[in-house]
Motif scaffolding. Sequence first.
Motif, PDB file in Angstrom:
ATOM      1  N   ALA A 180      -7.263  -0.118   3.382  1.00  0.00           N
ATOM      2  CA  ALA A 180      -7.865  -1.119   4.261  1.00  0.00           C
ATOM      3  C   ALA A 180      -6.890  -1.501   5.363  1.00  0.00           C
ATOM      4  O   ALA A 180      -7.279  -1.717   6.518  1.00  0.00           O
ATOM      5  CB  ALA A 180      -8.251  -2.350   3.442  1.00  0.00           C
ATOM      6  N   ASP A 181      -5.610  -1.559   5.026  1.00  0.00           N
ATOM      7  CA  ASP A 181      -4.601  -1.944   6.009  1.00  0.00           C
ATOM      8  C   ASP A 181      -4.553  -0.964   7.174  1.00  0.00           C
ATOM      9  O   ASP A 181      -4.462  -1.369   8.344  1.00  0.00           O
ATOM     10  CB  ASP A 181      -3.225  -2.033   5.344  1.00  0.00           C
ATOM     11  CG  ASP A 181      -2.143  -2.434   6.322  1.00  0.00           C
ATOM     12  OD1 ASP A 181      -2.127  -3.611   6.730  1.00  0.00           O
ATOM     13  OD2 ASP A 181      -1.320  -1.575   6.700  1.00  0.00           O
ATOM     14  N   ILE A 182      -4.612   0.331   6.878  1.00  0.00           N
ATOM     15  CA  ILE A 182      -4.575   1.325   7.952  1.00  0.00           C
ATOM     16  C   ILE A 182      -5.782   1.169   8.865  1.00  0.00           C
ATOM     17  O   ILE A 182      -5.667   1.195  10.095  1.00  0.00           O
ATOM     18  CB  ILE A 182      -4.508   2.755   7.371  1.00  0.00           C
ATOM     19  CG1 ILE A 182      -3.143   2.994   6.709  1.00  0.00           C
ATOM     20  CG2 ILE A 182      -4.752   3.795   8.453  1.00  0.00           C
ATOM     21  CD1 ILE A 182      -3.027   4.339   6.018  1.00  0.00           C
TER      22      ILE A 182
ATOM     23  N   ARG B 295      -1.010  -7.284   3.503  1.00  0.00           N
ATOM     24  CA  ARG B 295      -0.160  -6.090   3.461  1.00  0.00           C
ATOM     25  C   ARG B 295       1.051  -6.302   2.556  1.00  0.00           C
ATOM     26  O   ARG B 295       1.465  -5.403   1.829  1.00  0.00           O
ATOM     27  CB  ARG B 295       0.306  -5.736   4.870  1.00  0.00           C
ATOM     28  CG  ARG B 295       1.180  -4.491   4.973  1.00  0.00           C
ATOM     29  CD  ARG B 295       1.676  -4.332   6.397  1.00  0.00           C
ATOM     30  NE  ARG B 295       0.570  -4.181   7.325  1.00  0.00           N
ATOM     31  CZ  ARG B 295       0.613  -4.574   8.602  1.00  0.00           C
ATOM     32  NH1 ARG B 295       1.687  -5.189   9.073  1.00  0.00           N
ATOM     33  NH2 ARG B 295      -0.424  -4.389   9.391  1.00  0.00           N
ATOM     34  N   GLY B 296       1.621  -7.490   2.587  1.00  0.00           N
ATOM     35  CA  GLY B 296       2.837  -7.735   1.828  1.00  0.00           C
ATOM     36  C   GLY B 296       2.634  -8.292   0.443  1.00  0.00           C
ATOM     37  O   GLY B 296       3.597  -8.441  -0.320  1.00  0.00           O
ATOM     38  N   SER B 297       1.402  -8.576   0.060  1.00  0.00           N
ATOM     39  CA  SER B 297       1.144  -9.204  -1.236  1.00  0.00           C
ATOM     40  C   SER B 297       1.034  -8.173  -2.355  1.00  0.00           C
ATOM     41  O   SER B 297       0.383  -7.133  -2.197  1.00  0.00           O
ATOM     42  CB  SER B 297      -0.153 -10.020  -1.176  1.00  0.00           C
ATOM     43  OG  SER B 297      -0.463 -10.537  -2.451  1.00  0.00           O
TER      44      SER B 297
ATOM     45  N   ASP C 294       0.800  -1.225   0.000  1.00  0.00           N
ATOM     46  CA  ASP C 294       0.000   0.000   0.000  1.00  0.00           C
ATOM     47  C   ASP C 294       0.829   1.270   0.000  1.00  0.00           C
ATOM     48  O   ASP C 294       0.267   2.365   0.054  1.00  0.00           O
ATOM     49  CB  ASP C 294      -0.920   0.039   1.226  1.00  0.00           C
ATOM     50  CG  ASP C 294      -2.179  -0.780   1.040  1.00  0.00           C
ATOM     51  OD1 ASP C 294      -2.671  -0.847  -0.097  1.00  0.00           O
ATOM     52  OD2 ASP C 294      -2.658  -1.355   2.024  1.00  0.00           O
ATOM     53  N   LEU C 295       2.157   1.173  -0.045  1.00  0.00           N
ATOM     54  CA  LEU C 295       2.968   2.389   0.072  1.00  0.00           C
ATOM     55  C   LEU C 295       2.561   3.488  -0.902  1.00  0.00           C
ATOM     56  O   LEU C 295       2.431   4.646  -0.491  1.00  0.00           O
ATOM     57  CB  LEU C 295       4.460   2.065  -0.084  1.00  0.00           C
ATOM     58  CG  LEU C 295       5.381   3.290   0.060  1.00  0.00           C
ATOM     59  CD1 LEU C 295       5.297   3.856   1.477  1.00  0.00           C
ATOM     60  CD2 LEU C 295       6.810   2.957  -0.311  1.00  0.00           C
ATOM     61  N   PRO C 296       2.339   3.201  -2.203  1.00  0.00           N
ATOM     62  CA  PRO C 296       1.939   4.290  -3.112  1.00  0.00           C
ATOM     63  C   PRO C 296       0.660   5.000  -2.667  1.00  0.00           C
ATOM     64  O   PRO C 296       0.536   6.221  -2.825  1.00  0.00           O
ATOM     65  CB  PRO C 296       1.741   3.571  -4.449  1.00  0.00           C
ATOM     66  CG  PRO C 296       2.646   2.385  -4.363  1.00  0.00           C
ATOM     67  CD  PRO C 296       2.540   1.935  -2.930  1.00  0.00           C
TER      68      PRO C 296
END
Length: 536
Positions: free
Chosen positions: A439-441, A471-473, A188-190
Amino acid sequence: MTDKITNWNRNDDAMVEDAIRRGATRRELLHMMLAGGVALSAGGLVLGRASNAVAATPTKGGHLKAAGWSASTADTLDPAKASLSTDYVRCCALYNRLTFLNKDGITQMELAESIKTADAKVWTVKLRSGVTFHDGKTLSSADVVFSLKRHLDPDVGSKVNSIAKQITGIKAVDPLTVEITLANPNADLPTILAMHHFMIVQDGTTDFSKGIGTGAFKVETFQPGVKSVFVKNPDYFKAGGANIDSFEYFAISDDTARVNALLSGDVHLAASITPRSMKLVESQPGFVLSQTTSGNYTDLNIRLDMEPGSKADFVQGMKYLINREQIKKSVLRGLAEVANDQPISAANIYHNAELKAKAYDPEKAKFHFEKSGLLGQSIPIVASDAATASVDMATLVQQAGSEIGMKFDIQRVPSDGYWSNYWLKAPVHFGNINPRPTADILFSLLYASDAPWNESHYKSEKFDKMLVEARGSLDEAQRKAIYGEMQVMVAEEAGTVIPVYISNVDAISGKLKGLEANPLGGQMGYAFAEYVWLEA
């Protein structure tokens, strides 16, 4: 009709569009089209097409005035410290982010030309070339490194320090390339970099009062707690730049006064109005409403680690006792969308649309209350004006409960101190959550076993493992499937009841065009000034 209209071409369409802009009457336009070979019966089609084109074509020039609802003497042009809506509006006008979210919630590039990774842990950011700051300095990787590192410095006081902490390395590879390393993979970084606080500022900046950025506007006047005036940046890197020449932004905290300023013509936009004021605006010609439902909600929290929430049937009973449609129609006057007891709204690309909200069913609620052994007992519910519409929601629950023999004692407490004294602490109480871009946040903040705002003290090892996996996918289909299942788990297992996603409504003059909904909030995600225009 066919023979005549085929003689009409796009150049003639442009002629009609130009005539509309110059104020030609409908009669004059129809005469023009008849002279050009368009049958009268087809004239309406051509006229409608041209009118729509004019409406969608930005008009350049003009001075826009807009009123928000929050302001303070602590107003800032430092994006890392921005906390009020007025801060966000100013920062969106002055600076740019590496990425941004469009109206569909899709992450797009802004200052970044590309952001790539092979493992979701090490990311390579390529910057656009030729972008300049307001003072003429060219954007480089040093500016990005400086901007991101500020969020990790505790002395800066960044509002997104907890999110930025996942960044363990930031370095300039060359003048237009930055490498970002995360502690753990996060696909999700971007999207995270599209948050308002991650605006890019100039390397070494210590004085933010001048607002030197790469944005569509420059600062002319900045008076914290009073007003701000901005003028168009003629050297903006985006084609065409802003449509308006300048704009003024200030806050009017009183909702009625803010709407009156709009109706009297003092402002073109009155941000975030109440349902009561909405009716007043709708009754006046020449004004329209812009509705954004981006994931804000008020929820009923039942702590699972203490009575009565430790009894699973009590929690299930409460979910059937919530009349979501009534909350939407009566409490929020239609300014909401029915929710399904999980925090990922339809504005998010990972929203699970197949997960249906529980229907209002007092008999099912009674069954579960009886099974829990609590039917007939008095259960306290803490509510406050601090949590939007929570007092009205609590009243509806109390009334519904009385019809099946379930007693609820509404404990209405002051707004002052509510979040520190009652939220997260009382056995049954209300919360109010603002939209988040990923969604992760939301899951990490509210539902992970170690979440800082775990409102119902929900704990699940399976959920925690799925959170890390998603998160890592980098496989979007896999992420969507995992997040979809996690939403079902929250809706069925957690002690949070999310009845509706609340809409934000901005009231605008009919002269203001181009305002669209955005998942980052009202006023086009607070970035409206760059995109809107004033009808001539």
